[in-house]
Design a protein around this motif. Sequence first.
Motif, PDB file in Angstrom:
ATOM      1  N   THR A 107      67.590  -6.420  32.961  1.00  0.00           N
ATOM      2  CA  THR A 107      68.159  -7.343  33.585  1.00  0.00           C
ATOM      3  C   THR A 107      67.289  -8.523  32.216  1.00  0.00           C
ATOM      4  N   THR A 108      66.033  -8.015  32.346  1.00  0.00           N
ATOM      5  CA  THR A 108      65.470  -9.203  30.928  1.00  0.00           C
ATOM      6  C   THR A 108      66.578  -9.139  30.151  1.00  0.00           C
ATOM      7  N   VAL A 125      58.658 -14.029  34.759  1.00  0.00           N
ATOM      8  CA  VAL A 125      57.393 -12.741  34.633  1.00  0.00           C
ATOM      9  C   VAL A 125      57.102 -11.549  34.901  1.00  0.00           C
ATOM     10  N   ALA A 126      57.065 -10.757  34.796  1.00  0.00           N
ATOM     11  CA  ALA A 126      57.252  -8.898  34.924  1.00  0.00           C
ATOM     12  C   ALA A 126      56.480  -8.823  35.917  1.00  0.00           C
ATOM     13  N   MET A 127      56.579  -7.485  36.876  1.00  0.00           N
ATOM     14  CA  MET A 127      56.146  -7.813  37.989  1.00  0.00           C
ATOM     15  C   MET A 127      55.967  -5.958  37.984  1.00  0.00           C
ATOM     16  N   THR A 128      54.777  -5.377  38.414  1.00  0.00           N
ATOM     17  CA  THR A 128      54.669  -4.033  38.441  1.00  0.00           C
ATOM     18  C   THR A 128      53.623  -3.167  38.589  1.00  0.00           C
ATOM     19  N   ALA A 135      50.669  -1.229  28.695  1.00  0.00           N
ATOM     20  CA  ALA A 135      51.799  -1.766  29.432  1.00  0.00           C
ATOM     21  C   ALA A 135      52.281  -3.464  29.667  1.00  0.00           C
ATOM     22  N   ARG A 136      51.140  -4.340  29.782  1.00  0.00           N
ATOM     23  CA  ARG A 136      51.806  -5.697  29.251  1.00  0.00           C
ATOM     24  C   ARG A 136      52.080  -5.567  28.039  1.00  0.00           C
ATOM     25  N   ASP A 137      52.172  -5.613  27.253  1.00  0.00           N
ATOM     26  CA  ASP A 137      52.569  -5.528  25.636  1.00  0.00           C
ATOM     27  C   ASP A 137      53.714  -5.261  25.912  1.00  0.00           C
ATOM     28  N   LEU A 138      54.241  -4.115  26.318  1.00  0.00           N
ATOM     29  CA  LEU A 138      54.833  -2.840  26.669  1.00  0.00           C
ATOM     30  C   LEU A 138      56.794  -4.329  27.080  1.00  0.00           C
ATOM     31  N   PHE A 139      56.124  -4.653  28.627  1.00  0.00           N
ATOM     32  CA  PHE A 139      57.364  -5.655  28.734  1.00  0.00           C
ATOM     33  C   PHE A 139      57.424  -7.587  28.036  1.00  0.00           C
ATOM     34  N   LEU A 140      55.995  -7.737  27.330  1.00  0.00           N
ATOM     35  CA  LEU A 140      56.020  -8.677  26.906  1.00  0.00           C
ATOM     36  C   LEU A 140      57.674  -8.502  24.849  1.00  0.00           C
ATOM     37  N   GLU A 141      56.812  -7.322  24.674  1.00  0.00           N
ATOM     38  CA  GLU A 141      58.083  -6.576  24.070  1.00  0.00           C
ATOM     39  C   GLU A 141      59.836  -6.241  24.116  1.00  0.00           C
ATOM     40  N   GLY A 143      60.597  -9.153  26.293  1.00  0.00           N
ATOM     41  CA  GLY A 143      61.364  -9.915  26.687  1.00  0.00           C
ATOM     42  C   GLY A 143      60.824 -10.680  27.575  1.00  0.00           C
ATOM     43  N   MET A 144      59.911  -9.935  28.722  1.00  0.00           N
ATOM     44  CA  MET A 144      59.334 -11.110  29.501  1.00  0.00           C
ATOM     45  C   MET A 144      58.680 -11.678  29.094  1.00  0.00           C
ATOM     46  N   ASN A 145      57.992 -13.121  29.949  1.00  0.00           N
ATOM     47  CA  ASN A 145      57.417 -13.761  29.284  1.00  0.00           C
ATOM     48  C   ASN A 145      55.626 -13.600  29.810  1.00  0.00           C
ATOM     49  N   ASP A 146      55.669 -13.152  30.809  1.00  0.00           N
ATOM     50  CA  ASP A 146      54.308 -12.181  31.111  1.00  0.00           C
ATOM     51  C   ASP A 146      54.351 -11.502  32.098  1.00  0.00           C
ATOM     52  N   TYR A 147      53.162 -11.123  32.553  1.00  0.00           N
ATOM     53  CA  TYR A 147      53.375  -9.880  33.521  1.00  0.00           C
ATOM     54  C   TYR A 147      52.019  -9.999  34.114  1.00  0.00           C
ATOM     55  N   ILE A 148      51.843  -8.949  36.072  1.00  0.00           N
ATOM     56  CA  ILE A 148      51.312  -9.265  37.061  1.00  0.00           C
ATOM     57  C   ILE A 148      51.457  -8.085  37.080  1.00  0.00           C
ATOM     58  N   ALA A 149      50.247  -7.576  37.235  1.00  0.00           N
ATOM     59  CA  ALA A 149      50.169  -6.214  38.199  1.00  0.00           C
ATOM     60  C   ALA A 149      50.209  -6.408  39.730  1.00  0.00           C
ATOM     61  N   LYS A 150      51.238  -5.520  40.050  1.00  0.00           N
ATOM     62  CA  LYS A 150      51.252  -5.222  41.954  1.00  0.00           C
ATOM     63  C   LYS A 150      49.632  -4.119  42.277  1.00  0.00           C
TER      64      LYS A 150
END
Length: 173
Positions: A107-108, A125-128, A135-141, A143-150
């Motif tokens: 989707t991103t 913002v990735a939520m996972t 994991a954060r680097d994977l989501f930023l690569e 195309g996501m701008n930030d990452y929040i852990a559940k």
Amino acid sequence: MGGSLAIESEVGAGTTVYMTLDFKVEECVLNEATDGVLEYHPTRSLRLLVVEDNRVNRIMIMRLLGKLGHITEGASNGQEALEKLFAKNFDGVFMDVQMPEMDGIETTERIREGGNGIDPATPIVAMTAHALPGARDLFLEAGMNDYIAKPVEVEQIERTLFNLFPEAHQCSD
């Protein structure tokens, strides 16, 4: 406040009041070295799309964002998110990574391609629950701008919103 006040009045014609105030513009900064405690005070409501296939999680995140003063809308999968982004402008997207039909990464990628009136620069913002190293680097690569852990905590949301939309917040002591 270091300003001035002037009044002009004429009988039968009315009164005009002139006021000048000098305001100090302050930049909000989080101090990461001291674990950056943030007094969260948005100066405008953000329109945010919450994309989460788990209904309970989606409602919880939307309520948290609503309590912080923001306007939210939900989508249960990536395809629905794209349809909503096509129909309306959103300031940002909170995107679950693992969803059926179309996951958060695909989707991103579609959002970043633009087209169909979708702004490719929309912050995402990735939520996972993947809180693994890297994991954060994977989501930023992706195309996501930030990452929040559940499980998502309000402090994570506040910090993320502050970092992505500093112009939408005011400082407090």
